[in-house]
Motif scaffolding. Structure first.
Motif, PDB file in Angstrom:
ATOM      1  N   ARG A   1       0.819  -1.221   0.000  1.00 46.27           N
ATOM      2  CA  ARG A   1       0.000   0.000   0.000  1.00 46.27           C
ATOM      3  C   ARG A   1       0.852   1.271   0.000  1.00 46.27           C
ATOM      4  O   ARG A   1       0.334   2.362  -0.123  1.00 46.27           O
ATOM      5  CB  ARG A   1      -0.935   0.020   1.195  1.00 46.27           C
ATOM      6  N   LEU A   2       2.159   1.103   0.209  1.00 48.20           N
ATOM      7  CA  LEU A   2       3.051   2.255   0.306  1.00 48.20           C
ATOM      8  C   LEU A   2       3.910   2.385  -0.937  1.00 48.20           C
ATOM      9  O   LEU A   2       4.251   1.398  -1.576  1.00 48.20           O
ATOM     10  CB  LEU A   2       3.969   2.114   1.524  1.00 48.20           C
ATOM     11  N   CYS A   3       4.252   3.629  -1.251  1.00 50.40           N
ATOM     12  CA  CYS A   3       5.237   3.882  -2.306  1.00 50.40           C
ATOM     13  C   CYS A   3       6.127   5.029  -1.842  1.00 50.40           C
ATOM     14  O   CYS A   3       5.700   5.889  -1.076  1.00 50.40           O
ATOM     15  CB  CYS A   3       4.565   4.201  -3.636  1.00 50.40           C
ATOM     16  N   ARG A   4       7.362   4.989  -2.303  1.00 56.68           N
ATOM     17  CA  ARG A   4       8.311   6.034  -1.902  1.00 56.68           C
ATOM     18  C   ARG A   4       7.851   7.382  -2.419  1.00 56.68           C
ATOM     19  O   ARG A   4       7.385   7.500  -3.543  1.00 56.68           O
ATOM     20  CB  ARG A   4       9.695   5.743  -2.461  1.00 56.68           C
ATOM     21  N   SER A   5       8.011   8.385  -1.588  1.00 53.63           N
ATOM     22  CA  SER A   5       7.763   9.750  -2.042  1.00 53.63           C
ATOM     23  C   SER A   5       9.111  10.383  -2.374  1.00 53.63           C
ATOM     24  O   SER A   5      10.161   9.763  -2.177  1.00 53.63           O
ATOM     25  CB  SER A   5       7.021  10.553  -0.959  1.00 53.63           C
ATOM     26  N   THR A   6       9.091  11.602  -2.830  1.00 54.28           N
ATOM     27  CA  THR A   6      10.344  12.280  -3.171  1.00 54.28           C
ATOM     28  C   THR A   6      10.960  12.984  -1.961  1.00 54.28           C
ATOM     29  O   THR A   6      12.068  13.501  -2.048  1.00 54.28           O
ATOM     30  CB  THR A   6      10.110  13.313  -4.292  1.00 54.28           C
ATOM     31  N   THR A   7      10.267  12.993  -0.840  1.00 52.38           N
ATOM     32  CA  THR A   7      10.762  13.689   0.350  1.00 52.38           C
ATOM     33  C   THR A   7      11.943  12.951   0.967  1.00 52.38           C
ATOM     34  O   THR A   7      11.921  11.724   1.098  1.00 52.38           O
ATOM     35  CB  THR A   7       9.640  13.831   1.401  1.00 52.38           C
ATOM     36  N   ARG A   8      12.940  13.705   1.332  1.00 51.95           N
ATOM     37  CA  ARG A   8      14.109  13.192   2.050  1.00 51.95           C
ATOM     38  C   ARG A   8      14.442  14.217   3.129  1.00 51.95           C
ATOM     39  O   ARG A   8      14.318  15.421   2.903  1.00 51.95           O
ATOM     40  CB  ARG A   8      15.340  13.056   1.135  1.00 51.95           C
TER      41      ARG A   8
ATOM     42  N   ASP B   1       3.756  11.318   2.549  1.00 51.80           N
ATOM     43  CA  ASP B   1       4.705  11.303   3.677  1.00 51.80           C
ATOM     44  C   ASP B   1       4.091  10.770   4.971  1.00 51.80           C
ATOM     45  O   ASP B   1       4.275  11.323   6.052  1.00 51.80           O
ATOM     46  CB  ASP B   1       5.297  12.699   3.885  1.00 51.80           C
ATOM     47  N   VAL B   2       3.402   9.652   4.840  1.00 48.08           N
ATOM     48  CA  VAL B   2       2.731   9.032   5.971  1.00 48.08           C
ATOM     49  C   VAL B   2       3.717   8.302   6.886  1.00 48.08           C
ATOM     50  O   VAL B   2       3.458   8.134   8.069  1.00 48.08           O
ATOM     51  CB  VAL B   2       1.607   8.091   5.459  1.00 48.08           C
ATOM     52  N   ALA B   3       4.855   7.902   6.326  1.00 47.83           N
ATOM     53  CA  ALA B   3       5.849   7.151   7.099  1.00 47.83           C
ATOM     54  C   ALA B   3       7.241   7.491   6.598  1.00 47.83           C
ATOM     55  O   ALA B   3       7.408   7.993   5.490  1.00 47.83           O
ATOM     56  CB  ALA B   3       5.600   5.644   6.965  1.00 47.83           C
ATOM     57  N   TRP B   4       8.227   7.181   7.434  1.00 45.96           N
ATOM     58  CA  TRP B   4       9.621   7.377   7.030  1.00 45.96           C
ATOM     59  C   TRP B   4      10.458   6.215   7.534  1.00 45.96           C
ATOM     60  O   TRP B   4      10.065   5.481   8.427  1.00 45.96           O
ATOM     61  CB  TRP B   4      10.171   8.713   7.520  1.00 45.96           C
ATOM     62  N   SER B   5      11.630   6.087   6.922  1.00 47.39           N
ATOM     63  CA  SER B   5      12.526   4.980   7.233  1.00 47.39           C
ATOM     64  C   SER B   5      13.967   5.434   7.060  1.00 47.39           C
ATOM     65  O   SER B   5      14.268   6.278   6.217  1.00 47.39           O
ATOM     66  CB  SER B   5      12.238   3.819   6.271  1.00 47.39           C
ATOM     67  N   TYR B   6      14.839   4.845   7.856  1.00 45.06           N
ATOM     68  CA  TYR B   6      16.279   5.091   7.739  1.00 45.06           C
ATOM     69  C   TYR B   6      16.920   3.808   7.215  1.00 45.06           C
ATOM     70  O   TYR B   6      17.061   2.843   7.957  1.00 45.06           O
ATOM     71  CB  TYR B   6      16.885   5.471   9.098  1.00 45.06           C
ATOM     72  N   GLU B   7      17.256   3.778   5.936  1.00 43.53           N
ATOM     73  CA  GLU B   7      17.869   2.583   5.359  1.00 43.53           C
ATOM     74  C   GLU B   7      19.330   2.436   5.766  1.00 43.53           C
ATOM     75  O   GLU B   7      19.850   1.330   5.851  1.00 43.53           O
ATOM     76  CB  GLU B   7      17.739   2.583   3.843  1.00 43.53           C
ATOM     77  N   GLN B   8      19.998   3.548   6.011  1.00 42.88           N
ATOM     78  CA  GLN B   8      21.401   3.552   6.442  1.00 42.88           C
ATOM     79  C   GLN B   8      21.542   4.474   7.663  1.00 42.88           C
ATOM     80  O   GLN B   8      22.195   5.519   7.584  1.00 42.88           O
ATOM     81  CB  GLN B   8      22.312   4.037   5.303  1.00 42.88           C
TER      82      GLN B   8
END
Length: 116
Positions: free
Chosen positions: A53-60, A83-90
């Motif tokens: 249900r999620l797709c990456r947005s352009t926000t960083r 921008d419902v959620a965020w994640s730290y991949e590194q």
């Protein structure tokens, strides 16, 4: 980074993330991150999130204590919640445990927290 800025620990709670009546995440595998000056944030393993249900947005964004965050939008019933959620991949080493987990914005979705 000192402990006065960020505290990270597992909590004994069930968290459900809802957008309307739709459950986007349901888990007991939760890391709570407390950062000075901010409300607690709950990081959820991707396996417990409806990632389809999620797709990456352009926000960083960048945090000097956590690193660079990538954001996700939620598509539901033809509507997109940006921008419902965020994640730290590194993430930075001090918060490595949040790698590839997601935190959800409680102003955009409902977080139901039930103590176990």
């Amino acid at each position: 980074m000192g402990d006065e800025h960020i505290r990270l620990h597992a909590i004994s709670a069930r968290i459900q993330v809802l957008a309307g009546d739709t459950i986007v995440a349901d888990t007991c595998n939760v890391l709570e991150l407390r950062e000075s000056g901010y409300p607690p944030r709950y990081y959820i393993a991707r396996a417990d999130v409806a990632m389809d249900r999620l797709c990456r947005s352009t926000t960083r964004t960048h945090c000097p204590y956590k690193g660079d965050a990538s954001y996700y939008a939620l598509t539901l019933d033809g509507k997109c919640i940006e921008d419902v959620a965020w994640s730290y991949e590194q993430p930075l080493p001090a918060v490595a445990k949040i790698r590839n987990r997601l935190a959800f914005d409680p102003q955009r979705v409902e977080l139901r927290i039930t103590e176990r």
